[in-house]
Design an enzyme around this catalytic site. Structure first.
Site, PDB file in Angstrom:
ATOM      1  N   ALA A 154       0.832  -1.209   0.000  1.00 47.97           N
ATOM      2  CA  ALA A 154       0.000   0.000   0.000  1.00 47.97           C
ATOM      3  C   ALA A 154       0.861   1.252   0.000  1.00 47.97           C
ATOM      4  CB  ALA A 154      -0.915   0.006   1.226  1.00 47.97           C
ATOM      5  N   HIS A 155       0.253   2.336  -0.506  1.00 49.00           N
ATOM      6  CA  HIS A 155       0.901   3.647  -0.540  1.00 49.00           C
ATOM      7  C   HIS A 155      -0.095   4.677  -0.019  1.00 49.00           C
ATOM      8  CE1 HIS A 155       3.268   6.852  -3.057  1.00 49.00           C
ATOM      9  NE2 HIS A 155       3.274   7.100  -1.754  1.00 49.00           N
ATOM     10  N   ASN A 156       0.074   5.108   1.235  1.00 50.76           N
ATOM     11  CA  ASN A 156      -0.819   6.111   1.809  1.00 50.76           C
ATOM     12  C   ASN A 156      -0.521   7.499   1.253  1.00 50.76           C
ATOM     13  OD1 ASN A 156      -1.649   3.966   3.414  1.00 50.76           O
ATOM     14  ND2 ASN A 156      -1.916   5.276   5.206  1.00 50.76           N
TER      15      ASN A 156
END
Length: 1015
Positions: free
Chosen positions: A848-850
């Site tokens: 994931a990439h916030n």
């Protein structure tokens, strides 16, 4: 017929000429070629049977029939006997190629010359794979073998086409054998994949049968030359007199071709030709501008120069966007995009007149080459300063070509435009998604810059020395008025051209872009849709079909340059409806359904290239028309970039996630090019000369075959863990900054080296969605997947409006789901949730990439969603690899405790307080090591690696307490299977590998396993 000379007895010239029936040459070739292979097979089976049937998968008895390559290339004496016999075959083979050309040559067609050229190349490449065996140099051997196979296409198909209809038996036999030859390739490929990828014992024996079948059909096809020579009673005469030798009369129809442009020169009449001892042809007199090999050479040069246009043109935005990436906003270098508006200067009449001269176009060609030569510059800014004016020059040069003076010129230029794009896309498909002549790649990053420049200079030399009819730039205005309509409606012609250039660049500059639009992951251990590195050839084939449509419909077989009525079929609004429906399906649907729509878009866009160019050329307002066209291109480009980069540009919020608006706008712009009754398009349609059409069809066939062969050549090996024994897995997370390293070059090679050294079985890459004009339509997974063998989930595509996330896994991906995390205020954040089969144990992996720290609400909502995903997978073991923007152990609403506490996960090492964005979390497995590797020049972010060991199958972690998990150890206390490589010890000044070294702790951290762990 001339009389025999009166020669006195006793004179040396009184000797009778030596007359050889040409059919004996064909027979000699058949016997020698057959003997070479059969002798090698018999001797090899007698002397080294078990050795030549053995391969990398299995040996006798599973494999019991030898392949061709093992038979002829591995052992003495069969290899040497084969090489001697095949050397003896070379003389008859070259003579066979020459004699077939002699019989088939005609003023009516340049195809026999093209067949002759491919016949020579085929013969020379045969010597390449015979005398350079796979043991000598595997790559060179394969290159010659592939060249031989590819040349068989024009050799066989062209040979059938050139066989006179009077020789029906020969033509029928050649058709049957050629069909069998190409049909045998399908099972050949199938069994090769079974052997190479799936490693099935016995598959190589089945492969060998079809491989020998290809040899049989190949020799059999050439053997029919004996019958052909016998039926026409062809003789070869060596000696001073040919008076008693039968003459072969070859009729040639009038030919209307030039060096590939529309203006043609005719060669009338019927010619007679003889084969004499000194090779002269005294009766036939040829016009050099319209016969021989020059038309084919001119066509190849034109296609290559079109390829150069697309290479320089598509390199500009990635070259300038390097600065935008580092600034995370507008850096100022974006103004270089205005260089594409250089056609505005063509509104100056003297400049336009100069560019339409041969010297003017040659000068623009050479100026555009500076964009390719910029690869030698080390500084990104210096490269941009060179690429920018080179782009202006190449666009101006291409506009002058597109603005042809006759309809047949415009049609040909439209086909060239499509062929150049196809060659560019094909070169990327076979070169790990990188165009090999781009200025931001070099030898270390899969560039072939010197080769590209050398071929470019050869193409320009051919162009400058080309013998043609009066140059088109000097055509009289009366010709323009006769062939093309008035200059009214220039705006409605410019807008669709700008949209077309954008669509071709944005959708078809790489064969995997429309695959990325449709990709959604895995289900039941299989991809739900097409895979970029495996199915890209389907996109290329669809493009070839699309470009073939105008070639077929607009071919002009007469001597006239007037347009053909059939070409207007592609201007009908119903064809626009097909393109519109395909665009809707591509945008709305996913997986194979969405990709099918994308293939429809590919066919549609390629088919209307000549139509749109004709509409623009018909206006005769070169400066304003093409300036507006490229202005439209720039605006659509910016709009497509702003759909995802809205957080970094003023006013970007209005285009946030509005790809639908961009797709609608590009289709609406294209609609102006079609023949609506209300618009009253009175302009003549385009046409393509017959020679140009023949060359185009041949090249489209070659590109289609090469795309499939390129896929097979780059076919990845079956994924296997780096250390398959003790249930160990290494996992890493790396933010790759869009695949542009600190020097502004492609970073795939450097990334591959590091993850291979670290033996990463699972790795998450972030900032990876490169299927946009800003990043060159590239694929960051190609080198790793194709050379190291990984299952790949490329994550949400460009129509999902994220910066991208990728999962590479050495283990099977059972299922995967793509998530778009809540982002009410900031940039849209991607996540991949995948279930992997790790040594028989299902493990959930989340990549994931916030969002950024500027949007705290987004980060909180995204963290809550990630925690929910991981908690929902409990009690299944899980590993989180992500970019979350938080300090370790920071209180809520920061992301850390949402992920740890709500997600039921453990931090890989909570004592590591020097983190901000990248985190590795885990549960249900034993952590054995943790390392942080400096970024080197690859990106602006380090690589973090965690090593884990799985409990014995059917067991869980026995002690999950902090005291059990934090029993630190020295490396020497751990088994060697758990060590990370020693080469990466060092610092910035010395040690490490290519600038990468263990930093922060200056060593990997190791952890003991709990004493009661069941492994």
């Amino acid at each position: 017929m001339s009389k025999a000379p009166n020669i006195q007895p006793g004179s040396r010239r009184n000797k009778q000429p030596f007359v050889l029936h040409a059919s004996l040459i064909g027979r000699a070739h058949t016997y020698l070629a057959s003997a070479a292979f059969l002798v090698a097979l018999c001797v090899g089976s007698w002397c080294h049977y078990k050795k030549i049937v053995k391969n990398g998968v299995a040996g006798y008895p599973e494999e019991w029939f030898p392949s061709v390559s093992a038979t002829i290339g591995d052992w003495y004496p069969e290899r040497n006997l084969f090489q001697i016999l095949i050397a003896l075959t070379s003389g008859p083979r070259l003579a066979l190629v020459a004699l077939q050309y002699y019989l088939q040559k005609s003023h009516a067609s340049s195809l026999p010359g093209l067949v002759f050229v491919f016949g020579l190349i085929r013969t020379l490449s045969c010597g390449g794979w015979v005398y350079i065996t796979s043991n000598d140099d595997h790559d060179v051997h394969d290159i010659f073998m592939i060249t031989y196979m590819v040349c068989n296409i024009p050799w066989m198909l062209g040979g059938i086409s050139c066989t006179p209809t009077e020789q029906a038996s020969v033509r029928r036999k050649r058709t049957f054998v050629a069909t069998a030859f190409f049909a045998a390739i399908i099972p050949l490929i199938y069994f090769f994949i079974q052997h190479k990828v799936h490693r099935v014992p016995g598959a190589y024996t089945n492969y060998a049968f079809f491989e020998w079948g290809l040899i049989f059909f190949d020799v059999l096809y050439d053997s029919f030359a004996e019958q052909e020579f016998r039926e026409v009673d062809l003789h070869v005469v060596l000696g001073p007199s040919i008076s008693n030798v039968d003459k072969i009369i070859i009729k040639a129809q009038p030919l209307s071709v030039n060096s590939v442009s529309a203006n043609s020169e005719k060669t009338p009449g019927v010619a007679q030709s003889q084969v004499t001892a000194n090779g002269q042809q005294p009766v036939l007199h040829k016009n050099l501008s319209s016969s021989g090999f020059r038309p084919a050479a001119s066509f190849v040069s034109d296609v290559y120069l079109s390829y150069i246009f697309w290479s320089v043109f598509t390199s500009l935005i990635p070259t300038l966007f390097y600065f935008s990436v580092w600034e995370l906003g507008i850096a100022g270098q974006e103004l270089a995009l205005l260089s594409t508006l250089s056609p505005v200067f063509l509104g100056i009449a003297p400049l336009l007149a100069w560019t339409r001269t041969r010297g003017g176009l040659t000068t623009l060609h050479l100026l555009s080459f500076t964009g390719l030569a910029a690869y030698a510059l080390e500084e990104p800014l210096h490269r941009l300063l060179v690429v920018t004016p080179a782009t202006g020059a190449v666009v101006m040069r291409q506009v002058v070509e597109w603005a042809g003076v006759e309809a047949v010129d415009v049609g040909y230029q439209g086909v060239l435009m499509g062929l150049g794009l196809l060659v560019s896309s094909l070169s990327k498909h076979v070169n790990h998604s990188n165009n090999p002549v781009w200025p931001f790649v070099n030898g270390k990053s899969m560039g072939y810059n010197k080769t590209g420049l050398t071929l470019g200079f050869l193409a320009v030399c051919e162009f400058y020395t080309r013998p043609t009819a009066p140059f088109k730039g000097k055509a009289e205005k009366s010709t323009l008025k006769r062939v093309l309509p008035s200059s009214e409606g220039w705006l409605s012609a410019a807008i669709p051209l700008g949209s077309l250039i954008f669509c071709l660049h944005n959708m078809l500059a790489d064969s995997s872009t429309i695959i990325a639009w449709s990709w959604t992951g895995y289900q039941n251990s299989l991809p739900k849709g097409p895979v970029p590195h495996l199915h890209g050839s389907l996109t290329l084939i669809a493009q070839c079909i699309g470009l073939l449509l105008p070639v077929i419909l607009s071919t002009n077989t007469s001597d006239s340059s007037l347009p053909t009525p059939a070409a207007g079929l592609l201007a009908h609004p119903l064809w626009l409806l097909c393109g519109t429906v395909s665009s809707f399906i591509m945008y709305k649907y996913r997986d194979w359904t969405g990709y099918t729509g994308g293939l429809g878009v590919a066919v549609f866009l390629m088919s209307i290239i000549p139509l749109v160019l004709q509409r623009a050329a018909a206006t005769q307002k070169v400066g304003r028309t093409y300036f507006v066209a490229f202005l439209v291109y720039c605006l659509l480009n910016l709009a497509s970039i702003f759909t995802v980069a809205y957080a970094f540009v003023p006013g970007g919020v209005y285009l946030r996630e509005r790809t639908d608006c961009v797709v609608f706008a590009q289709v609406a712009c294209l609609a102006l090019a079609f023949r609506w009754p209300q618009l009253n398009h009175n302009g003549a349609s385009y046409s393509i000369s017959a020679p140009s059409a023949r060359f185009s069809k041949s090249l489209l066939s070659i590109i289609s075959v090469l795309s499939v062969l390129g896929t097979l050549y780059r076919w990845p090996s079956a994924p296997r863990p780096f250390v398959p024994g003790p249930r160990i897995l290494n996992a890493g997370i790396w933010t790759l900054h869009f695949g542009i390293d600190n020097e502004g070059r492609d970073s795939q090679r450097g990334v591959k080296t590091v993850i291979e050294d670290m033996k990463l079985d699972i790795v998450g890459f972030l900032e990876t969605d490169l299927h946009r004009t800003a990043f060159g339509h590239r694929d960051l997974t190609r080198v790793a997947a194709e050379e190291l063998g990984y299952n790949v989930d490329i994550g949400p595509g460009p129509n999902s409006h994220t910066w991208g996330a990728v999962l590479l896994s050495k283990f099977p991906i059972i299922n995967s789901t793509h998530h778009l995390l809540p982002s009410p205020g900031g940039e849209l954040a991607p996540a991949i949730e995948a279930v992997l089969d790790v040594y028989g144990t299902e493990i959930t992996v989340v990549v994931a990439h916030n969002g950024q720290e500027e949007d705290p609400l987004d980060r909180e909502l995204q963290s809550r969603e990630l925690a929910r995903i991981m908690a929902a997978a409990y009690p299944r073991p899980a590993i989180f690899l992500g970019y979350v923007v938080t300090k370790p152990q920071e209180e809520r609403p920061a992301p850390y405790k949402f992920l740890i506490e709500d997600g039921l996960m453990h931090d890989i090492d909570w004592d590591d307080q020097d983190r901000w964005c990248e985190y590795i979390l885990y549960r249900g497995v034993y952590r054995t090591s943790y390392a942080r590797i400096s970024r080197g020049i690859i990106t602006d972010t380090e690589l973090q690696v965690g090593q884990f060991m799985l409990p014995k199958h059917g067991y869980n972690v026995t002690d999950d307490s902090d005291s059990a998990r934090y029993q630190r150890a020295f490396k020497e206390e751990m088994p060697k299977d758990l060590w990370f490589p020693n080469e990466y010890f060092g610092n910035k000044e010395q040690g490490g590998v290519n600038g990468h070294f263990y930093h922060v702790f200056n060593t990997p951290l190791y952890y003991k396993l709990p004493k009661d762990a069941v492994l």
